[in-house]
Design an enzyme around this catalytic site. Structure first.
Site, PDB file in Angstrom:
ATOM      1  N   SER A  16       0.838  -1.178   0.000  1.00 41.61           N
ATOM      2  CA  SER A  16       0.000   0.000   0.000  1.00 41.61           C
ATOM      3  C   SER A  16       0.877   1.232   0.000  1.00 41.61           C
ATOM      4  O   SER A  16       0.430   2.331   0.045  1.00 41.61           O
ATOM      5  CB  SER A  16      -0.906  -0.009   1.214  1.00 41.61           C
ATOM      6  OG  SER A  16      -1.840   1.027   1.113  1.00 41.61           O
ATOM      7  N   SER A 323      -5.775   3.860   8.487  1.00 41.86           N
ATOM      8  CA  SER A 323      -4.881   4.799   7.804  1.00 41.86           C
ATOM      9  C   SER A 323      -4.213   4.093   6.638  1.00 41.86           C
ATOM     10  O   SER A 323      -4.007   2.879   6.670  1.00 41.86           O
ATOM     11  CB  SER A 323      -3.792   5.265   8.764  1.00 41.86           C
ATOM     12  OG  SER A 323      -2.896   4.201   9.035  1.00 41.86           O
ATOM     13  N   ASP A 324      -3.873   4.844   5.602  1.00 42.28           N
ATOM     14  CA  ASP A 324      -2.938   4.278   4.637  1.00 42.28           C
ATOM     15  C   ASP A 324      -1.633   4.076   5.412  1.00 42.28           C
ATOM     16  O   ASP A 324      -1.376   4.745   6.413  1.00 42.28           O
ATOM     17  CB  ASP A 324      -2.725   5.192   3.435  1.00 42.28           C
ATOM     18  CG  ASP A 324      -2.176   4.431   2.237  1.00 42.28           C
ATOM     19  OD1 ASP A 324      -1.645   3.313   2.437  1.00 42.28           O
ATOM     20  OD2 ASP A 324      -2.270   4.920   1.109  1.00 42.28           O
ATOM     21  N   CYS A 325      -0.825   3.124   4.953  1.00 44.07           N
ATOM     22  CA  CYS A 325       0.221   2.656   5.843  1.00 44.07           C
ATOM     23  C   CYS A 325       1.305   3.693   6.069  1.00 44.07           C
ATOM     24  O   CYS A 325       2.006   4.079   5.141  1.00 44.07           O
ATOM     25  CB  CYS A 325       0.748   1.336   5.336  1.00 44.07           C
ATOM     26  SG  CYS A 325      -0.599   0.140   5.357  1.00 44.07           S
ATOM     27  N   SER A 327       0.437   6.700   7.418  1.00 47.24           N
ATOM     28  CA  SER A 327      -0.146   8.041   7.292  1.00 47.24           C
ATOM     29  C   SER A 327       0.052   8.894   8.536  1.00 47.24           C
ATOM     30  O   SER A 327       0.224  10.109   8.434  1.00 47.24           O
ATOM     31  CB  SER A 327      -1.646   7.958   7.033  1.00 47.24           C
ATOM     32  OG  SER A 327      -1.899   7.548   5.737  1.00 47.24           O
TER      33      SER A 327
END
Ligand SMILES: *[C@@H]1O[C@H](CO)[C@@H](O)[C@H](O)[C@H]1NC(C)=O
Ligand SMILES: *[C@@H]1O[C@H](CO)[C@@H](O)[C@H](O)[C@H]1NC(C)=O
Ligand SMILES: *[C@@H]1O[C@H](CO)[C@@H](O)[C@H](O)[C@H]1NC(C)=O
Ligand SMILES: *[C@@H]1O[C@H](CO)[C@@H](O)[C@H](O)[C@H]1NC(C)=O
Ligand SMILES: *[C@@H]1O[C@H](CO)[C@@H](O)[C@H](O)[C@H]1NC(C)=O
Ligand SMILES: *[C@@H]1O[C@H](CO)[C@@H](O)[C@H](O)[C@H]1NC(C)=O
Length: 821
Positions: A16, A323-325, A327
């Site tokens: 990601s 969260s996006d990884c 973030s």
């Protein structure tokens, strides 16, 4: 990497995000010990034998009492955890509290963009037991099929393979797919992962895919039967990402980790949020992932208005927000937001509504929430109740997945349910349905297999013997790969390969040119690869890279007959040279068609399948990108800077090579309609003030004199509909699938409105010489709504239009909308 803090990173792209493997992190990682799902020796948490083996008596744990409502069980579970244990479960590699409470570790991070993927650290494993999983075409290909049945089939097969792998201890139950960011700019590196440039199309893909991933009954059933949506059981958890206004990866100086997207509220509602709203409201997705970027200064993952206000409250998310990884770390390290430290960023993100922190390698802990959550609570920056609420969202999702109680209906799935013949055939079918015929002068295609005895296959080896490129981003291990060379050779045994690798194309082209003089057919396979377009890397131009253009022209020139071009790419490529060259007779866009891609290409080239795909994004000429920077987020033209509009909704200028929706067939279709127009009266009632909004009109036009210029859809759930029937006839000699796109355009005098907007579509098969009638019903408050200047969604009074079809086959009719007291 431009950023100095990333200087020591080894870039392992495909997860990601960027996996930064720093030596310090390796050391701490080994201290933590690897957490894997391999070797899980239970099929449900609430198993008395499992508790007994831990020295615990399950009867004492109310969270395992299946007779109680999920919410009560989750409260019991969270209530048993100490603050330390709670915080240790806020990261994607959740530690559980096994010895004391019986709660095992859980790895939240799964990916299934176009089939089960192992681009996550450990949650999904291929190996001896499950060597691979079905690798479907990339999402942009499937979007090109404009077929919701196909999208549900792909989601259904993928979730079945996940369940099978879960039973074997090789996968978990939570997946951060689909990627539903709109392709706002043709340079975006992640176009392959998404359903294209139209928010409605993207939203419909999201709903279909998510329903098929999640719903335990028929994926087509929108309601799915549960009275309490928080108790609705799930097959697999699916996640809409990346929320919101995320579509710049790395474009010259702009990097997604530090990018601050300057977005008008109108664009937010109309374009960036729309697919997410559909995914949550209509798809009932159990997860939303926030993105790295900031929006008007505020990090998406710390934006309470977006996360709690919009997603959780307005759209009623029944699930968790992740969260996006990295973030949260990115807020501190890259965005340097408000000068916050880890504790402050953790508190801000959790208060905003973020439930789970996906973190990458980090000193001492994988993620910020786990690293700083305890301090945040102890320093009074975060309430323990806020931690409890986040955990509540997480464990409710796992309850719904049967993680605690098991899922009897999937119990029997095993290795033989992965990579089945049926799934491989579905992948081939998806590849066929997504192929888009861009040019076909003098019916150059299909080739007649009985007449073609010799064939030259020309291009880069990576495109011809495409063992890798067709699998694109977020791949897993495929069941197998059928390359174009393999599939075409099966049809024409006299196929010769004129392939070159980088550098050696000049001489190969010479050989190819000689061959092209004599063979019955020449097919050039060309395009891009993941060095050009991928996560973390936007494109610098829209041209064919390397020296491909040069030698394609040379081969075409030398060839006895016009050649055929097959393009492997996600984003559009400026192939004006080929469109304009009569020696290039046919052009087929094959996208990144997945493990069975070669079969899809061969079936279309030789007419075993009549192509029906349509471009899900505009193909621009390269000149277009010189006229506006990628970082300008506006969809409409920006007059004071001279920027043109974006996507078919706001741009129809000279730089369009192939428009959105373009796609040819081997047969001809015609339309008949029984409709010449419609008129609708919508009653406003007494709440005139709340329901009516003003509009801006084009200069020189007469504004509507109606007392109510437009109705505010939010304040008025109008039920009116416009129905019509379309008759599609196939006048050619071969059956084929035809996609009917239905657009609306608002009254001509309304200023700053989209040129047209997609509101419905249907793909149907029409046998040769036959006709099919298709009914359409459009909701007035959905299909005729536009977003006006102050971001209200409104239906204008006056004469809107319905536009059916595309540039070569179309009809339209007016719809007069009166708004009365
Ligand atoms: C499951 O595995 C764990 C650790 O590997 C072990 O301690 C436990 O005894 C096993 N439980 C059962 C029921 O086999
Ligand atoms: C095509 O790729 C396969 C797998 O890598 C390889 O075994 C084969 O030799 C290649 N064929 C040619 C003609 O290069
Ligand atoms: C893409 O193709 C170029 C040119 O042949 C090559 O140098 C590069 O390694 C390829 N990249 C990938 C990811 O295959
Ligand atoms: C479609 O119609 C055009 C124009 O009438 C004709 O030239 C062409 O041959 C037809 N194609 C097919 C496949 O029937
Ligand atoms: C709408 O326009 C009318 C006429 O210009 C004006 O009287 C009215 O105040 C406006 N309403 C709003 C809500 O701006
Ligand atoms: C839509 O997709 C389904 C599933 O692959 C397929 O059976 C059907 O034929 C497709 N419809 C058309 C019109 O191509």
């Amino acid at each position: 990497m431009a950023s100095s803090s990333l200087r020591h990173c080894v870039v392992l792209l495909a997860a990601s995000l960027l996996l930064c493997v720093v030596s310090v992190a390796f050391a701490s990682d080994s201290v933590l010990g690897p957490i894997t799902t391999n070797g899980r020796n239970y099929t449900k948490v609430c198993d008395p034998a499992r508790f007994a083996s831990l020295g615990l008596d399950m009867a004492g744990f109310r969270y395992c009492d299946a007779s109680l409502p999920y919410a009560e069980r989750v409260r019991d579970l969270v209530g048993r955890l100490t603050l330390e244990e709670k915080v240790a479960n806020l990261g994607d590699q959740a530690k559980g509290a096994e010895q004391r409470v019986g709660l095992p570790r859980y790895m939240w991070w799964g990916e299934a963009l176009h089939g089960v993927s192992d681009t996550n650290p450990g949650g999904t494993r291929f190996g001896d037991v499950v060597p691979g999983a079905t690798s479907f075409p990339l999402v942009l290909n499937s979007a090109a099929a404009f077929n919701e049945t196909l999208w549900r089939a792909i989601g259904g097969a993928t979730s079945t393979e996940i369940r099978a792998m879960y039973n074997l201890g090789h996968a978990e139950l939570t997946y951060w797919s689909p990627n539903i960011n709109v392709v706002r700019d043709p340079r975006w590196g992640r176009a392959s992962e998404t359903p294209g440039e139209d928010p409605f199309l993207v939203g419909r893909f999201a709903v279909s895919f998510v329903r098929a991933m999640q719903d335990i009954d028929d994926g087509a059933n929108a309601g799915a039967g549960a009275a309490d949506p928080f108790a609705r059981r799930l097959k697999v958890s699916s996640c809409c990402k990346h929320y919101a206004a995320y579509d710049v990866d790395k474009w010259f100086g702009a990097d997604r980790l530090s990018f601050d997207a300057n977005v008008q509220e109108r664009d937010m509602v109309e374009t960036f949020e729309r697919p997410f709203e559909m995914c949550v409201r209509d798809g009932d997705a159990s997860c939303v992932m926030c993105s790295y970027n900031r929006i008007n200064g505020v990090p998406a993952c710390a934006n309470g208005r977006l996360l709690t206000g919009t997603v959780r409250r307005d759209w009623q998310l029944h699930g968790y927000i992740v969260s996006d990884c990295d973030s949260v770390r990115v807020m501190v390290r890259d965005a340097k937001w408000l000068g916050y430290d880890g504790v402050q960023a953790t508190a801000a993100a959790m208060k905003a509504g973020l439930d789970l922190d996906c973190g990458m390698f980090w000193e001492g802990a994988k993620d910020f929430f786990t690293a700083y959550g305890l301090q945040a609570v102890r320093q009074g920056k975060l309430k323990e109740a806020e931690v409890d609420e986040a955990l509540g969202h997480l464990y409710l999702t796992l309850m719904r997945l049967g993680f605690f109680d098991g899922s009897p209906e999937f119990q029997s799935l095993g290795a033989s349910d992965v990579c089945t013949e049926e799934h491989k055939e579905m992948a081939a079918e998806a590849a066929r349905q997504g192929m888009v015929l861009l040019k076909n002068d003098h019916d150059r295609l299909p080739l007649d297999a009985n007449k073609v005895n010799s064939l030259a296959l020309v291009g880069l080896l990576q495109h011809i013997n495409a063992t890798d490129v067709m699998l694109g981003d977020y791949r897993g291990k495929p069941c197998r790969v059928v390359t174009p060379y393999e599939a075409i050779r099966k049809v024409v045994s006299g196929t010769s390969m004129q392939a070159c690798d980088k550098g050696a194309c000049g001489t190969t082209a010479l050989g190819a040119a000689i061959a092209a003089k004599t063979v019955d057919a020449t097919i050039v396979i060309t395009g891009l690869n993941m060095s050009v377009e991928r996560e973390g890397n936007d494109r610098e131009d829209l041209l064919l890279p390397w020296d491909q253009t040069q030698w394609i022209n040379a081969v075409a020139e030398a060839s006895r007959d016009p050649i055929t071009l097959v393009i492997i790419s996600a984003g559009g490529v400026d192939i004006s040279f080929a469109q304009n060259n009569p020696k290039i007779g046919a052009i087929l866009w094959a996208g990144y068609p997945g493990e069975e891609g070669g079969t899809g290409i061969a079936d279309v080239l030789f007419g075993k399948y009549n192509p029906g795909g349509r471009l899900p994004l505009t193909w621009y000429k390269n000149e277009y990108i010189g006229k506006l920077p990628m970082t300008s987020m506006a969809l409409r033209p920006v007059a004071d800077k001279g920027y043109p509009g974006r996507t078919y909704k706001f741009y129809s200028g000279p730089d369009v090579l192939y428009p959105f929706g373009h796609g040819l067939s081997y047969t001809n279709f015609t339309y008949d309609s029984y409709t010449t127009g419609a008129s609708v009266t919508v009653k406003i009632g007494t709440a005139w003030e709340d329901s009516c909004k003003n509009l801006t009109y084009k200069p020189g036009t007469t504004a509507s004199t109606a007392p109510c210029p437009a109705i505010n859809v939010a304040g008025h759930g109008c039920q009116e509909e416009v129905s019509f029937t379309l008759k599609v006839s196939n006048t050619g000699g071969i059956g084929g699938s035809h996609v009917v796109p239905v657009y609306t355009a608002p009254p001509a005098e309304v200023d700053d409105a989209p040129l047209k907007q997609l509101v419905a579509f249907r793909r149907m098969f029409v046998p040769a010489g036959d006709a099919v009638e298709v009914p359409f019903t459009l909701s007035v408050c959905k299909a005729f709504a536009i977003v006006e200047g102050t971001a209200y969604t409104v239906v204008p009074a006056g004469v809107s239009r319905v536009l059916v079809g595309d540039e070569s086959l179309s009809f339209s009719f007016p719809v007069k909308i009166d708004l009365v007291a």
